[in-house]
Structures are given as structure tokens and as C-alpha cells.
Design a protein around this motif. Structure first.
Motif, PDB file in Angstrom:
ATOM      1  N   ALA A  94      13.812   9.726  14.926  1.00 38.63           N
ATOM      2  CA  ALA A  94      13.370  10.278  16.045  1.00 38.63           C
ATOM      3  C   ALA A  94      13.503   8.932  17.217  1.00 38.63           C
ATOM      4  O   ALA A  94      13.876   9.111  18.248  1.00 38.63           O
ATOM      5  N   TYR A  95      13.014   8.548  17.159  1.00 38.31           N
ATOM      6  CA  TYR A  95      12.264   7.055  18.198  1.00 38.31           C
ATOM      7  C   TYR A  95      13.873   6.230  17.476  1.00 38.31           C
ATOM      8  O   TYR A  95      14.148   5.844  18.771  1.00 38.31           O
ATOM      9  N   GLN A  96      14.240   5.879  16.468  1.00 39.92           N
ATOM     10  CA  GLN A  96      14.842   4.677  16.315  1.00 39.92           C
ATOM     11  C   GLN A  96      16.469   5.557  16.901  1.00 39.92           C
ATOM     12  O   GLN A  96      16.887   4.929  18.022  1.00 39.92           O
ATOM     13  N   HIS A  97      16.797   6.746  18.020  1.00 40.47           N
ATOM     14  CA  HIS A  97      17.650   7.223  18.097  1.00 40.47           C
ATOM     15  C   HIS A  97      17.251   7.291  19.568  1.00 40.47           C
ATOM     16  O   HIS A  97      18.059   7.296  20.461  1.00 40.47           O
ATOM     17  N   GLN A  98      16.364   7.759  20.295  1.00 36.23           N
ATOM     18  CA  GLN A  98      15.740   6.999  21.454  1.00 36.23           C
ATOM     19  C   GLN A  98      15.787   5.752  22.099  1.00 36.23           C
ATOM     20  O   GLN A  98      16.774   5.846  23.295  1.00 36.23           O
ATOM     21  N   GLN A  99      15.558   5.122  21.569  1.00 38.42           N
ATOM     22  CA  GLN A  99      15.822   3.804  21.315  1.00 38.42           C
ATOM     23  C   GLN A  99      17.158   3.360  21.780  1.00 38.42           C
ATOM     24  O   GLN A  99      17.499   2.967  22.179  1.00 38.42           O
ATOM     25  N   SER A 100      18.154   3.975  20.849  1.00 41.24           N
ATOM     26  CA  SER A 100      20.364   3.363  20.885  1.00 41.24           C
ATOM     27  C   SER A 100      20.530   4.482  22.360  1.00 41.24           C
ATOM     28  O   SER A 100      21.149   3.838  22.806  1.00 41.24           O
ATOM     29  N   LEU A 101      19.871   5.726  22.356  1.00 39.18           N
ATOM     30  CA  LEU A 101      20.061   6.673  23.140  1.00 39.18           C
ATOM     31  C   LEU A 101      20.411   5.547  24.667  1.00 39.18           C
ATOM     32  O   LEU A 101      20.372   5.798  25.699  1.00 39.18           O
ATOM     33  N   GLU A 102      18.387   4.931  24.906  1.00 31.46           N
ATOM     34  CA  GLU A 102      18.474   3.878  25.846  1.00 31.46           C
ATOM     35  C   GLU A 102      18.997   3.254  26.208  1.00 31.46           C
ATOM     36  O   GLU A 102      19.615   3.497  27.239  1.00 31.46           O
ATOM     37  N   ALA A 103      19.902   2.709  25.223  1.00 35.71           N
ATOM     38  CA  ALA A 103      20.444   1.311  25.723  1.00 35.71           C
ATOM     39  C   ALA A 103      22.299   2.008  26.152  1.00 35.71           C
ATOM     40  O   ALA A 103      22.927   0.892  27.262  1.00 35.71           O
ATOM     41  N   ILE A 104      22.072   3.204  25.944  1.00 35.43           N
ATOM     42  CA  ILE A 104      23.373   3.351  26.182  1.00 35.43           C
ATOM     43  C   ILE A 104      23.600   4.388  27.738  1.00 35.43           C
ATOM     44  O   ILE A 104      24.428   4.248  28.589  1.00 35.43           O
ATOM     45  N   VAL A 105      22.147   4.713  28.121  1.00 35.67           N
ATOM     46  CA  VAL A 105      22.144   5.972  29.528  1.00 35.67           C
ATOM     47  C   VAL A 105      21.836   4.503  30.574  1.00 35.67           C
ATOM     48  O   VAL A 105      22.045   5.053  30.807  1.00 35.67           O
ATOM     49  N   MET A 106      20.905   3.764  30.003  1.00 35.74           N
ATOM     50  CA  MET A 106      20.432   2.990  31.755  1.00 35.74           C
ATOM     51  C   MET A 106      21.327   2.681  32.235  1.00 35.74           C
ATOM     52  O   MET A 106      21.364   2.122  33.019  1.00 35.74           O
ATOM     53  N   PRO A 107      22.465   1.925  31.362  1.00 33.04           N
ATOM     54  CA  PRO A 107      23.103   0.884  32.005  1.00 33.04           C
ATOM     55  C   PRO A 107      24.448   2.060  33.322  1.00 33.04           C
ATOM     56  O   PRO A 107      24.515   1.663  34.112  1.00 33.04           O
ATOM     57  N   ILE A 108      23.925   3.210  32.935  1.00 27.83           N
ATOM     58  CA  ILE A 108      24.884   3.966  33.400  1.00 27.83           C
ATOM     59  C   ILE A 108      24.240   4.978  34.536  1.00 27.83           C
ATOM     60  O   ILE A 108      24.477   5.160  35.577  1.00 27.83           O
ATOM     61  N   LEU A 109      23.172   5.016  34.391  1.00 28.23           N
ATOM     62  CA  LEU A 109      21.790   5.566  35.745  1.00 28.23           C
ATOM     63  C   LEU A 109      21.808   3.995  36.808  1.00 28.23           C
ATOM     64  O   LEU A 109      21.391   4.716  37.658  1.00 28.23           O
ATOM     65  N   ASN A 110      21.666   3.072  35.751  1.00 31.11           N
ATOM     66  CA  ASN A 110      21.765   2.142  37.134  1.00 31.11           C
ATOM     67  C   ASN A 110      22.807   1.902  37.728  1.00 31.11           C
ATOM     68  O   ASN A 110      22.518   1.247  38.732  1.00 31.11           O
ATOM     69  N   LYS A 111      24.185   2.351  37.141  1.00 32.85           N
ATOM     70  CA  LYS A 111      25.252   1.972  38.071  1.00 32.85           C
ATOM     71  C   LYS A 111      25.318   3.207  39.085  1.00 32.85           C
ATOM     72  O   LYS A 111      25.966   2.825  40.353  1.00 32.85           O
ATOM     73  N   LEU A 112      24.389   4.379  38.468  1.00 30.71           N
ATOM     74  CA  LEU A 112      24.679   5.198  39.705  1.00 30.71           C
ATOM     75  C   LEU A 112      24.036   5.077  41.229  1.00 30.71           C
ATOM     76  O   LEU A 112      24.034   4.652  42.276  1.00 30.71           O
ATOM     77  N   MET A 113      22.956   4.657  40.205  1.00 32.68           N
ATOM     78  CA  MET A 113      21.952   3.784  41.751  1.00 32.68           C
ATOM     79  C   MET A 113      22.589   2.779  42.582  1.00 32.68           C
ATOM     80  O   MET A 113      22.335   2.734  43.499  1.00 32.68           O
ATOM     81  N   ARG A 114      23.506   2.264  41.994  1.00 25.29           N
ATOM     82  CA  ARG A 114      23.663   0.902  42.555  1.00 25.29           C
ATOM     83  C   ARG A 114      25.404   1.545  43.732  1.00 25.29           C
ATOM     84  O   ARG A 114      25.119   1.120  44.403  1.00 25.29           O
ATOM     85  N   ILE A 115      25.362   2.448  43.180  1.00 20.36           N
ATOM     86  CA  ILE A 115      26.885   2.897  44.177  1.00 20.36           C
ATOM     87  C   ILE A 115      26.560   4.289  44.443  1.00 20.36           C
ATOM     88  O   ILE A 115      26.700   4.086  45.654  1.00 20.36           O
ATOM     89  N   THR A 116      25.341   4.454  44.726  1.00 25.02           N
ATOM     90  CA  THR A 116      25.023   5.919  45.922  1.00 25.02           C
ATOM     91  C   THR A 116      23.722   5.528  46.321  1.00 25.02           C
ATOM     92  O   THR A 116      23.739   6.213  47.215  1.00 25.02           O
TER      93      THR A 116
END
Length: 241
Positions: free
Chosen positions: A89-111
């Protein structure tokens, strides 16, 4: 392979003096196990934690019940299968973070608004990842905060894709996005869309902002980014009617 000294193996683990005493003792026992000490006897555990053997035995019984440790045929203890599932579960979260965070950063920059990723946790939703708006006025939810599952855009979207039967949830499943004002807090509004992997619903991405800055046109941006995130995770982003 060099021989590990007995002195190194006899280093004691300091037990926490805060929190629930029995939990602290049990966690102290788990911390004894490592690559150089994969198996330990009751005597070793008692010596290295400073616990009486009777106390250590009670803690070990609880850990065994949860499959966090197992007792081997020779009487020694080793880590149990629950540790493996926690690590997965820890490994999954770490890999999920690597995918999710760039999307969130992009959303914040756009909006220029705060973007977050929420998941179900019990009867609430957990803010797992978040990127704060760079504007002075914003909501102050933090990573780790628990929010109502029946309030706010994120909560309503989670419930909808978990199978809630009400008419509003059916509309959310059709639209694949929800934009609402002042539902959880009057002064805060949100836009949320679901995220899926190959197995189904993972969580939701949510944009939050003060109600006076609410712009429903941002829904298209949230929806497209939820779709992109879903595709990165190997899921399918399609309306459910």
C-alpha cells in the motif's frame, strides 16, 4: 558476508512516552525487526525494549492476531504477512503521488485555485494530496484532513461513483463532473471529477475557491484533467448512466 556484531544487535529501541502506552510498546517491538535481525526470541525482544517478558508476550499476542508478526516453530518471532500488504500500500501511494501531483500542480497554475486529490477513508474523505492556491484568500484544508463524505463537491462525487442511488448522484455519473457553491462551507465552492484506475474508482480531484471567485466554466478543465489522470492510471473515464 561480514559477521554482524552482537553489540550492534543488542541496541535497545527507545519506547515512546506519548500516545497509548500499549500501542507504543507494540510499535516498539515492530521496530526491532530489520534486515540484520529478521528473527528475534522473546528474551531478545524483552531485553531490547526493556519490557518484562510477560508484557512483551502480551504485545506479541496482539501483533500475532493482526498477522503483524508470526511465531516460528523454533519459538522465534518474525514479521508477518500484514507487513507485506502495508508495504504494498505504501509503494502504491508513492507511485500514485508521482502521477497525481503533476496534475494538481498544472491545475493550480492554470486556474490559480487550490487543487486536491481526495479518497474515501471510513465514513469520511481524506485529503491525500494538495497544492495550495497562490492567492491570499483560499480555503485552508491540509493534506491529512478528513472531510464529510456527504458535503462538498468531492464528497458528493465520491458517493455518486460508489453507487449512491439518488437523482443528484445519477446526474453526476452522467456529467462526470460536479460544480457547486457553498455546500460544505458557505464561503467556499468546489468543482470535482472522479479518477479511475484499471480496478475502478480511486478518488477525486477537486478545485476549491472562495465563492466569489467561483467560475463554473472551470468544470471543463477539471473534467479533462481527471480524464488525463485516469488514463495515466490505466482506467476508463466514461459516463455511467
Amino acid at each position: 558476508m561480514p559477521k554482524i556484531s552482537s553489540k550492534q544487535n543488542s541496541v535497545k529501541i527507545a519506547l515512546s512516552d506519548t500516545g497509548v502506552a500499549s500501542v507504543d510498546k507494540a510499535l516498539g517491538i515492530l521496530r526491532l525487526f530489520h534486515s540484520d535481525a529478521p528473527e528475534l526470541s522473546l528474551m531478545q525482544i524483552a531485553e531490547r525494549t526493556g519490557l518484562y517478558k510477560s508484557t512483551a508476550l502480551r504485545m506479541l499476542a496482539s501483533l500475532e492476531s493482526a498477522l503483524l508478526v508470526i511465531k516460528k516453530m523454533d519459538g522465534k518471532y518474525a514479521l508477518g504477512p500484514t507487513i507485506a500488504s502495508l508495504y504494498a500500500a505504501y509503494q502504491h501511494q508513492q507511485s500514485l503521488e508521482a502521477i497525481v501531483m503533476p496534475i494538481l500542480n498544472k491545475l493550480m497554475r492554470i486556474t490559480h485555485e487550490s487543487a486536491a486529490f481526495h479518497v474515501r477513508q471510513g465514513d469520511k474523505r481524506l485529503c491525500l494530496y494538495r497544492v495550495d492556491s497562490n492567492q491570499a484568500l483560499r480555503d485552508h484544508i491540509k493534506v491529512g484532513d478528513l472531510l464529510p463524505i456527504d458535503k462538498g463537491a468531492g464528497g458528493k462525487v465520491l458517493r455518486a461513483f460508489e453507487g449512491s442511488k439518488d437523482k443528484a448522484s445519477a446526474q453526476i455519473r452522467k456529467d462526470m463532473v460536479l460544480a457547486i457553491t457553498g455546500d460544505r462551507v458557505k464561503e467556499i465552492s468546489g468543482i470535482s471529477a472522479p479518477v479511475f484506475n484499471a480496478e475502478g474508482l480511486v478518488g477525486v480531484i477537486t478545485l476549491t475557491m472562495p465563492t466569489y471567485r467561483f467560475n463554473p466554466k472551470m468544470a471543463a478543465t477539471i473534467k479533462s484533467n481527471a480524464k488525463a489522470l485516469t488514463e495515466l492510471l490505466g482506467g476508463q473515464f466514461q459516463a455511467q448512466v
